[in-house]
Each structure stands twice: as structure tokens, then as C-alpha cells.
Motif scaffolding. Sequence first.
Motif, short mmCIF file in Angstrom:
data_model
loop_
_atom_site.label_atom_id
_atom_site.label_comp_id
_atom_site.label_asym_id
_atom_site.label_seq_id
_atom_site.Cartn_x
_atom_site.Cartn_y
_atom_site.Cartn_z
N PHE A 124 -0.74 7.39 5.44
CA PHE A 124 -0.65 6.77 6.65
C PHE A 124 -1.57 7.28 7.86
N GLY A 161 1.02 1.64 9.52
CA GLY A 161 2.25 1.84 8.57
C GLY A 161 1.61 2.10 7.15
N ASP A 162 2.69 2.59 6.20
CA ASP A 162 2.64 3.12 5.12
C ASP A 162 1.55 2.41 4.22
N GLN A 163 0.69 3.05 3.42
CA GLN A 163 -0.30 2.47 2.28
C GLN A 163 0.17 3.20 1.16
N PHE A 164 -0.07 2.91 -0.04
CA PHE A 164 0.13 3.47 -1.24
C PHE A 164 -1.15 3.09 -2.28
N THR A 218 1.31 8.12 -1.30
CA THR A 218 1.30 7.22 -0.13
C THR A 218 0.70 7.97 1.04
N ARG A 273 4.11 10.27 -3.83
CA ARG A 273 5.08 9.45 -3.77
C ARG A 273 5.83 9.21 -5.10
N ARG A 295 5.76 -0.94 -1.29
CA ARG A 295 6.34 0.28 -2.23
C ARG A 295 7.14 -0.22 -3.23
N THR A 298 8.68 7.46 -6.33
CA THR A 298 9.64 6.71 -5.79
C THR A 298 10.97 6.69 -6.66
N SER A 321 -2.13 11.45 6.96
CA SER A 321 -0.98 12.19 6.11
C SER A 321 -1.17 11.63 4.77
N LEU A 370 2.48 6.02 14.25
CA LEU A 370 1.76 5.77 13.03
C LEU A 370 1.16 4.42 13.48
N ARG A 424 0.66 12.01 0.75
CA ARG A 424 1.96 12.68 0.20
C ARG A 424 2.01 12.15 -1.31
#
Length: 108
Positions: free
Chosen positions: A31, A47-50, A29, A83, A21, A85, A79, A44, A81
Motif C-alpha cells: 500500500f 487502500g491495500d493492494q495484493f 500485499t 501476506r 484479499r 492469509t 509498504s 494510506l 509485506r
Amino acid sequence: MKTEGINTDPKYYASNVVADRDNYRAGVTFFFHRGPDITKSWDLSGGDQFFYLDQRNTDSDWTYYVVCAKAPDDAEGVSVRARLTSFRSAKCIMTISVFTNLTKRQIS
């Protein structure tokens, strides 16, 4: 995506999928959710990916971004979204389409 008044940096090229991030970037983002049943649990996987927008110019007209990520083997859903930041500044307009091959079963 379209931007107005976004913070810029000559190094802020558009990115492909990254795990980090960046608090000064605007992007998306996403996941993956693991099974066996995402209607009962949103655990999950991976983890989160961007991915981040091209922020080398203050304003941009509509730009179509494409990224590719492989879902983990235990993924049952995804999901996605916008982002925006913590420290970026801009007006960003996003339209997001997701194409996936997560078709193991129909979720109703």
C-alpha cells in the motif's frame, strides 16, 4: 518465492495487482502512504493492494514474480509485506525487492 506444501487449486494462477484479499492464497500485499510527511503520518492512499503466487502445484522452486502498479499522485512512500492469509497452508520463503520512482524528496 519458494513454497512447500501449499494448498492448491487449478484456478490459482499467479496474479497481477488486485484489490481483493483472498483468504486461501499466499502472496504479497502493499500500500502507498500519502504525504506530506510520512515520518509523522502513515495515512494510506488507495487502500491495500495484493498479488498472489502460482498455487497450482504443491511445491515450487524459487520463482521470480514481477508486478507493476502506479502510485497515486499523493504517494510519498510504499509498504510491502508478505501476506500469508487466513486459511492457506504452506511454508513460503520470500525475498522481496521494491523498485520505486517515489523520489520527490529524501526521507532521513
